[in-house]
Design a protein around this motif. Structure first.
Motif, mmCIF file in Angstrom:
data_model
loop_
_atom_site.group_PDB
_atom_site.id
_atom_site.type_symbol
_atom_site.label_atom_id
_atom_site.label_comp_id
_atom_site.label_asym_id
_atom_site.label_seq_id
_atom_site.Cartn_x
_atom_site.Cartn_y
_atom_site.Cartn_z
ATOM 1 N N GLU A 137 11.036 26.816 -12.700
ATOM 2 C CA GLU A 137 11.865 27.989 -12.951
ATOM 3 C C GLU A 137 13.311 27.585 -13.220
ATOM 4 N N LEU A 138 13.819 26.609 -12.460
ATOM 5 C CA LEU A 138 15.173 26.106 -12.710
ATOM 6 C C LEU A 138 15.258 25.469 -14.091
ATOM 7 N N GLU A 139 14.270 24.647 -14.417
ATOM 8 C CA GLU A 139 14.272 23.985 -15.718
ATOM 9 C C GLU A 139 14.206 25.017 -16.841
ATOM 10 N N ILE A 186 30.963 17.489 -14.571
ATOM 11 C CA ILE A 186 29.881 17.218 -15.515
ATOM 12 C C ILE A 186 30.519 17.029 -16.890
ATOM 13 N N THR A 187 30.349 15.826 -17.453
ATOM 14 C CA THR A 187 30.903 15.543 -18.776
ATOM 15 C C THR A 187 29.818 15.452 -19.848
ATOM 16 N N ASP A 188 28.568 15.271 -19.434
ATOM 17 C CA ASP A 188 27.431 15.236 -20.359
ATOM 18 C C ASP A 188 26.351 16.148 -19.776
ATOM 19 N N LEU A 196 22.583 14.967 -20.012
ATOM 20 C CA LEU A 196 22.333 13.833 -19.126
ATOM 21 C C LEU A 196 22.314 14.277 -17.665
ATOM 22 N N PHE A 197 23.198 15.188 -17.311
ATOM 23 C CA PHE A 197 23.221 15.718 -15.949
ATOM 24 C C PHE A 197 21.879 16.359 -15.616
ATOM 25 N N LEU A 198 21.394 17.219 -16.499
ATOM 26 C CA LEU A 198 20.115 17.892 -16.245
ATOM 27 C C LEU A 198 18.967 16.891 -16.170
ATOM 28 N N GLN A 199 18.926 15.961 -17.112
ATOM 29 C CA GLN A 199 17.858 14.970 -17.123
ATOM 30 C C GLN A 199 17.887 14.117 -15.857
ATOM 31 N N SER A 200 19.064 13.676 -15.457
ATOM 32 C CA SER A 200 19.167 12.784 -14.294
ATOM 33 C C SER A 200 18.907 13.503 -12.981
ATOM 34 N N HIS A 201 18.920 14.818 -12.995
ATOM 35 C CA HIS A 201 18.632 15.578 -11.787
ATOM 36 C C HIS A 201 17.188 16.084 -11.752
ATOM 37 N N ILE A 202 16.663 16.496 -12.892
ATOM 38 C CA ILE A 202 15.327 17.078 -12.922
ATOM 39 C C ILE A 202 14.230 16.008 -12.893
ATOM 40 N N GLN A 203 14.402 14.916 -13.628
ATOM 41 C CA GLN A 203 13.356 13.895 -13.697
ATOM 42 C C GLN A 203 12.998 13.293 -12.336
ATOM 43 N N PRO A 204 13.971 12.903 -11.501
ATOM 44 C CA PRO A 204 13.592 12.368 -10.182
ATOM 45 C C PRO A 204 12.867 13.397 -9.321
ATOM 46 N N LEU A 205 13.255 14.653 -9.443
ATOM 47 C CA LEU A 205 12.601 15.699 -8.667
ATOM 48 C C LEU A 205 11.150 15.873 -9.108
ATOM 49 N N LYS A 206 10.904 15.784 -10.404
ATOM 50 C CA LYS A 206 9.526 15.889 -10.894
ATOM 51 C C LYS A 206 8.679 14.734 -10.373
ATOM 52 N N ALA A 207 9.289 13.568 -10.247
ATOM 53 C CA ALA A 207 8.557 12.380 -9.796
ATOM 54 C C ALA A 207 8.176 12.470 -8.321
ATOM 55 N N ASP A 208 9.061 13.065 -7.506
ATOM 56 C CA ASP A 208 8.801 13.136 -6.064
ATOM 57 C C ASP A 208 9.541 14.342 -5.486
ATOM 58 N N ILE A 209 8.976 15.510 -5.676
ATOM 59 C CA ILE A 209 9.627 16.772 -5.306
ATOM 60 C C ILE A 209 9.921 16.891 -3.821
ATOM 61 N N GLY A 210 9.135 16.245 -2.988
ATOM 62 C CA GLY A 210 9.293 16.411 -1.554
ATOM 63 C C GLY A 210 10.250 15.442 -0.888
ATOM 64 N N ALA A 211 10.785 14.480 -1.622
ATOM 65 C CA ALA A 211 11.651 13.468 -1.013
ATOM 66 C C ALA A 211 12.975 14.083 -0.577
ATOM 67 N N LYS A 212 13.313 13.899 0.681
ATOM 68 C CA LYS A 212 14.554 14.471 1.220
ATOM 69 C C LYS A 212 15.794 13.852 0.590
ATOM 70 N N ILE A 255 18.996 18.957 -5.858
ATOM 71 C CA ILE A 255 18.618 20.370 -5.835
ATOM 72 C C ILE A 255 19.854 21.234 -5.631
ATOM 73 N N HIS A 256 20.693 20.828 -4.706
ATOM 74 C CA HIS A 256 21.914 21.584 -4.409
ATOM 75 C C HIS A 256 22.808 21.677 -5.655
ATOM 76 N N ARG A 257 23.016 20.554 -6.350
ATOM 77 C CA ARG A 257 23.872 20.575 -7.539
ATOM 78 C C ARG A 257 23.262 21.406 -8.652
ATOM 79 N N LEU A 258 21.947 21.337 -8.841
ATOM 80 C CA LEU A 258 21.306 22.173 -9.863
ATOM 81 C C LEU A 258 21.480 23.656 -9.558
ATOM 82 N N LYS A 259 21.321 24.015 -8.297
ATOM 83 C CA LYS A 259 21.492 25.424 -7.909
ATOM 84 C C LYS A 259 22.940 25.868 -8.061
ATOM 85 N N MET A 260 23.888 24.980 -7.746
ATOM 86 C CA MET A 260 25.309 25.315 -7.936
ATOM 87 C C MET A 260 25.609 25.536 -9.416
#
Length: 72
Positions: free
Chosen positions: A8-10, A31-33, A36-52, A58-63
């Motif tokens: 939903e965020l994506e 954020i200057t790019d 790149l900001f979105l890619q560098s935040h969303i891709q790791p979350l897709k790889a391991d959504i549960g990692a603390k 997540i916080h920066r994406l929601k902000m």
């Protein structure tokens, strides 16, 4: 966060379109790019959504989402 919430965020960012930069989330986060900001935040979350270790991503994406919504 669940995979559905991440999707939903994506979807929100895809529908919001490219935002003008720089974007300041706070005094320490500029954020200057946007893509790149979105890619560098969303891709790791897709790889391991549960990692603390990814909670700050997540916080920066929601902000960013709140900032875009408030400026719409």
């Amino acid at each position: 966060m669940t995979m559905q919430e991440l999707q939903e965020l994506e979807d929100f960012f895809n529908n919001a379109g490219k935002q003008p930069v720089p974007i300041f989330l706070n005094d320490a986060t500029e954020i200057t790019d946007y893509e790149l900001f979105l890619q560098s935040h969303i891709q790791p979350l897709k790889a391991d959504i549960g990692a603390k270790v990814y909670q700050p991503l997540i916080h920066r994406l929601k902000m960013l989402k709140l900032l875009i919504e408030s400026n719409a």
